[in-house]
Design a protein around this motif. Structure first.
Motif, PDB file in Angstrom:
ATOM      1  N   THR A  87      -6.498  45.221 -19.973  1.00  0.00           N
ATOM      2  CA  THR A  87      -6.407  43.755 -19.904  1.00  0.00           C
ATOM      3  C   THR A  87      -6.325  43.289 -18.454  1.00  0.00           C
ATOM      4  OG1 THR A  87      -5.279  43.691 -22.046  1.00  0.00           O
ATOM      5  CG2 THR A  87      -5.070  41.746 -20.635  1.00  0.00           C
ATOM      6  N   LEU A  88      -5.461  43.952 -17.665  1.00  0.00           N
ATOM      7  CA  LEU A  88      -5.277  43.598 -16.261  1.00  0.00           C
ATOM      8  C   LEU A  88      -6.561  43.783 -15.456  1.00  0.00           C
ATOM      9  CD1 LEU A  88      -3.386  42.936 -13.785  1.00  0.00           C
ATOM     10  CD2 LEU A  88      -3.034  45.404 -13.606  1.00  0.00           C
ATOM     11  N   THR A  89      -7.184  44.970 -15.583  1.00  0.00           N
ATOM     12  CA  THR A  89      -8.357  45.296 -14.746  1.00  0.00           C
ATOM     13  C   THR A  89      -9.601  44.515 -15.140  1.00  0.00           C
ATOM     14  OG1 THR A  89      -8.758  47.231 -16.156  1.00  0.00           O
ATOM     15  CG2 THR A  89      -7.540  47.603 -14.106  1.00  0.00           C
ATOM     16  N   LYS A  90      -9.678  44.097 -16.388  1.00  0.00           N
ATOM     17  CA  LYS A  90     -10.833  43.285 -16.792  1.00  0.00           C
ATOM     18  C   LYS A  90     -10.665  41.844 -16.319  1.00  0.00           C
ATOM     19  CE  LYS A  90     -12.422  46.044 -20.701  1.00  0.00           C
ATOM     20  NZ  LYS A  90     -12.595  46.154 -22.168  1.00  0.00           N
ATOM     21  N   GLU A  91      -9.417  41.391 -16.272  1.00  0.00           N
ATOM     22  CA  GLU A  91      -9.149  40.023 -15.799  1.00  0.00           C
ATOM     23  C   GLU A  91      -9.395  39.884 -14.298  1.00  0.00           C
ATOM     24  OE1 GLU A  91      -5.185  39.063 -16.989  1.00  0.00           O
ATOM     25  OE2 GLU A  91      -5.759  38.571 -19.069  1.00  0.00           O
ATOM     26  N   ASN A  92      -9.034  40.928 -13.523  1.00  0.00           N
ATOM     27  CA  ASN A  92      -9.232  40.821 -12.068  1.00  0.00           C
ATOM     28  C   ASN A  92     -10.547  41.450 -11.590  1.00  0.00           C
ATOM     29  OD1 ASN A  92      -8.773  43.607 -12.019  1.00  0.00           O
ATOM     30  ND2 ASN A  92      -6.660  43.415 -11.299  1.00  0.00           N
ATOM     31  N   ASN A  93     -11.438  41.787 -12.563  1.00  0.00           N
ATOM     32  CA  ASN A  93     -12.783  42.328 -12.287  1.00  0.00           C
ATOM     33  C   ASN A  93     -12.789  43.732 -11.682  1.00  0.00           C
ATOM     34  OD1 ASN A  93     -14.185  40.079 -13.270  1.00  0.00           O
ATOM     35  ND2 ASN A  93     -13.891  38.981 -11.336  1.00  0.00           N
ATOM     36  N   TYR A  94     -11.624  44.381 -11.614  1.00  0.00           N
ATOM     37  CA  TYR A  94     -11.597  45.741 -11.068  1.00  0.00           C
ATOM     38  C   TYR A  94     -12.337  46.712 -11.988  1.00  0.00           C
ATOM     39  CZ  TYR A  94      -9.869  50.268  -9.477  1.00  0.00           C
ATOM     40  OH  TYR A  94      -9.806  51.565  -9.031  1.00  0.00           O
ATOM     41  N   LEU A  99       6.325  55.634  -3.694  1.00  0.00           N
ATOM     42  CA  LEU A  99       6.062  55.953  -2.281  1.00  0.00           C
ATOM     43  C   LEU A  99       4.610  55.665  -1.900  1.00  0.00           C
ATOM     44  CD1 LEU A  99       7.946  59.378  -2.007  1.00  0.00           C
ATOM     45  CD2 LEU A  99       8.745  57.150  -1.173  1.00  0.00           C
ATOM     46  N   TYR A 100       3.746  55.611  -2.902  1.00  0.00           N
ATOM     47  CA  TYR A 100       2.330  55.415  -2.629  1.00  0.00           C
ATOM     48  C   TYR A 100       2.001  53.934  -2.419  1.00  0.00           C
ATOM     49  CZ  TYR A 100       1.715  60.208  -4.306  1.00  0.00           C
ATOM     50  OH  TYR A 100       1.782  61.554  -4.478  1.00  0.00           O
ATOM     51  N   PRO A 101       0.958  53.649  -1.623  1.00  0.00           N
ATOM     52  CA  PRO A 101       0.553  52.241  -1.445  1.00  0.00           C
ATOM     53  C   PRO A 101       0.009  51.672  -2.749  1.00  0.00           C
ATOM     54  CG  PRO A 101      -1.034  53.738  -0.425  1.00  0.00           C
ATOM     55  CD  PRO A 101       0.134  54.567  -0.820  1.00  0.00           C
ATOM     56  N   PRO A 102       0.047  50.345  -2.911  1.00  0.00           N
ATOM     57  CA  PRO A 102      -0.457  49.719  -4.145  1.00  0.00           C
ATOM     58  C   PRO A 102      -1.925  50.065  -4.384  1.00  0.00           C
ATOM     59  CG  PRO A 102       0.714  48.131  -2.782  1.00  0.00           C
ATOM     60  CD  PRO A 102       0.540  49.360  -1.952  1.00  0.00           C
ATOM     61  N   LYS A 103      -2.304  50.187  -5.639  1.00  0.00           N
ATOM     62  CA  LYS A 103      -3.692  50.487  -5.991  1.00  0.00           C
ATOM     63  C   LYS A 103      -4.557  49.228  -5.893  1.00  0.00           C
ATOM     64  CE  LYS A 103      -2.991  54.410  -9.141  1.00  0.00           C
ATOM     65  NZ  LYS A 103      -4.076  55.297  -8.752  1.00  0.00           N
ATOM     66  N   GLU A 104      -5.855  49.433  -5.684  1.00  0.00           N
ATOM     67  CA  GLU A 104      -6.791  48.305  -5.612  1.00  0.00           C
ATOM     68  C   GLU A 104      -6.782  47.501  -6.902  1.00  0.00           C
ATOM     69  OE1 GLU A 104     -10.784  49.201  -4.306  1.00  0.00           O
ATOM     70  OE2 GLU A 104     -10.047  50.868  -3.096  1.00  0.00           O
ATOM     71  N   SER A 105      -6.475  48.171  -7.990  1.00  0.00           N
ATOM     72  CA  SER A 105      -6.489  47.514  -9.302  1.00  0.00           C
ATOM     73  C   SER A 105      -5.273  46.612  -9.518  1.00  0.00           C
ATOM     74  CB  SER A 105      -6.513  48.578 -10.398  1.00  0.00           C
ATOM     75  OG  SER A 105      -5.376  49.426 -10.286  1.00  0.00           O
ATOM     76  N   ASN A 106      -4.283  46.671  -8.592  1.00  0.00           N
ATOM     77  CA  ASN A 106      -3.006  45.963  -8.737  1.00  0.00           C
ATOM     78  C   ASN A 106      -2.169  46.504  -9.898  1.00  0.00           C
ATOM     79  OD1 ASN A 106      -3.453  44.222  -6.563  1.00  0.00           O
ATOM     80  ND2 ASN A 106      -4.664  42.826  -7.853  1.00  0.00           N
ATOM     81  N   TRP A 107      -2.524  47.703 -10.346  1.00  0.00           N
ATOM     82  CA  TRP A 107      -1.791  48.351 -11.434  1.00  0.00           C
ATOM     83  C   TRP A 107      -0.739  49.285 -10.854  1.00  0.00           C
ATOM     84  CZ3 TRP A 107      -0.778  48.528 -16.504  1.00  0.00           C
ATOM     85  CH2 TRP A 107      -0.335  49.710 -17.087  1.00  0.00           C
ATOM     86  N   GLN A 108       0.462  49.193 -11.361  1.00  0.00           N
ATOM     87  CA  GLN A 108       1.529  50.101 -10.955  1.00  0.00           C
ATOM     88  C   GLN A 108       1.573  51.265 -11.948  1.00  0.00           C
ATOM     89  OE1 GLN A 108       3.621  50.336  -8.246  1.00  0.00           O
ATOM     90  NE2 GLN A 108       4.219  52.267  -9.212  1.00  0.00           N
ATOM     91  N   PRO A 109       1.200  52.467 -11.515  1.00  0.00           N
ATOM     92  CA  PRO A 109       1.201  53.624 -12.426  1.00  0.00           C
ATOM     93  C   PRO A 109       2.555  53.808 -13.101  1.00  0.00           C
ATOM     94  CG  PRO A 109       0.119  54.189 -10.377  1.00  0.00           C
ATOM     95  CD  PRO A 109       0.726  52.834 -10.168  1.00  0.00           C
ATOM     96  N   LYS A 110       2.494  54.169 -14.370  1.00  0.00           N
ATOM     97  CA  LYS A 110       3.716  54.319 -15.158  1.00  0.00           C
ATOM     98  C   LYS A 110       3.952  55.783 -15.531  1.00  0.00           C
ATOM     99  CE  LYS A 110       3.186  49.713 -17.220  1.00  0.00           C
ATOM    100  NZ  LYS A 110       3.956  49.055 -16.184  1.00  0.00           N
ATOM    101  N   VAL A 111       5.195  56.105 -15.816  1.00  0.00           N
ATOM    102  CA  VAL A 111       5.568  57.453 -16.278  1.00  0.00           C
ATOM    103  C   VAL A 111       6.185  57.325 -17.661  1.00  0.00           C
ATOM    104  CG1 VAL A 111       6.855  59.567 -15.784  1.00  0.00           C
ATOM    105  CG2 VAL A 111       6.058  58.129 -13.885  1.00  0.00           C
TER     106      VAL A 111
END
Length: 355
Positions: free
Chosen positions: A289-296, A254-266
């Motif tokens: 890996t994701l956040t270092k690649e996109n500089n977040y 339900l939440y908007p996408p994060k700036e990091s482009n990461w989808q929180p997991k459960v």
């Protein structure tokens, strides 16, 4: 009276030589001065000496002006050797099993030759200002691990369940060679989101079957979480944990996408039985890996530095205001006027700020 006839008479004993020579005494003094110097502290911390790391954190936490000055110098020297770790914040309500989870996760990391520092924040009493600081007692196995360091600190008056000096302690731990810093908060609820401003990955521990599923649709701490782990998923509670996982997954979408482009997991885990720990480690690696690649990753750290700069300025301004002798006297007068209903809190505050 003859001194030999008195029962109170004592024969002169043999004089004892001095046990410590003047030369030895001077050496001891010089050694103590060396040990207490900023250079010695810094060199020992960089060697990974846990004793001096602990002593430096004590200096950082001290309110003594001389201690603060020394701590600031040590921090300046250690800063070039910091910022090389992964910082993980772990939070959750009291009783969710934070300490057990951190021990299980920490042992998993040390088994992979990682060096783990745990900065645990214990709640301070509002009455006597004391803290139990019992996290080392809870983490019996991790505390004896040569690749782990556990430092409990009192939360004091700081809001958000994070000790005021936790950020500085992170720098010292990184300089001492710890590549994973875990920050455990007191778990006081949504106000503790300040931990989000000092970590790279924010992990929220939840319980199944405790009404927590409803929290999934509330803003606040869940919105900031990079992952939710439903702990104590063992025995009869495993089925409830799987149901809760589905509920939280729905809520997170339900939440908007994060700036990091990461989808929180459960994920579900049982820290007591060491299940689900490897999956959590894999997930954190995937996030990094994701956040270092996109500089977040670096952008977030820069934003955090700016936040703490402004927060420190505000804290210092507040301290200077209340320590001002003029303000202290004027404050007493304004409080007296308030008690006699001769002014309002807003007008009193305005006059004090104008001073």
């Amino acid at each position: 009276m003859n001194k030999n006839s008195s029962a109170l008479y004592e024969n002169e004993g043999v004089s004892q030589p001095e046990t410590t020579s003047k030369t030895s005494a001077e050496k001891i003094k010089l050694n103590r001065a060396k040990q207490n110097s900023v250079d010695f502290f810094t060199s020992e911390i960089l060697k990974g000496n846990i004793t001096y790391l602990s002593r430096a954190i004590t200096l950082v936490e001290s309110t003594n002006v001389k201690h603060q000055q020394k701590a600031n110098e040590i921090l300046e020297r250690c800063l070039p050797h910091a910022n090389k770790s992964v910082r993980i914040g772990i939070t959750g309500v009291p009783g969710v099993g934070k300490s057990t989870f951190i021990e299980s996760f920490g042992k998993h990391l040390t088994s992979k030759e990682k060096k783990v520092a745990v900065l645990a924040v214990d709640p301070s009493s509002a009455v006597n200002k004391g803290s139990i600081l019992g996290d080392k007692t809870r983490m019996e196995q991790l505390v004896t691990d040569k690749n782990a360091f556990i430092r409990p600190s009192p939360s004091g008056t700081s809001l958000g369940g994070v000790a005021q000096k936790t950020r500085e302690s992170i720098i010292l731990c990184e300089a001492a060679g710890f590549d994973t810093i875990i920050i455990e908060t007191v778990g006081v609820g949504q106000s503790e989101t300040v931990v989000h401003s000092m970590v790279d990955f924010f992990l929220l521990l939840k319980l199944a079957g405790a009404g927590d599923e409803l929290q999934g649709i509330k803003r606040g701490i869940i919105e900031m979480a990079d992952a939710i782990v439903i702990n104590k998923a063992d025995g009869e509670n495993e089925k409830n944990a799987k149901i809760a996982k589905v509920e939280f997954n729905r809520a997170l979408h339900l939440y908007p996408p994060k700036e990091s482009n990461w989808q929180p997991k459960v994920l579900i885990a049982s820290a007591l039985h060491n299940t689900g720990i490897q999956e959590i480690d894999n997930m954190i690696s995937e996030y990094l890996t994701l956040t270092k690649e996109n500089n977040y990753f670096i952008d977030k750290r820069n934003a955090q530095n700016k936040y703490w700069l402004l927060a420190t300025i505000e804290q210092q301004l507040k301290a200077n205001f209340y320590n001002n002798p003029l303000i202290k006297k004027a404050l007493e007068k304004e409080i007296d006027k308030l008690e006699k209903s001769k002014t309002t809190p807003f007008n009193a505050a305005k006059r004090l700020l104008e001073l």
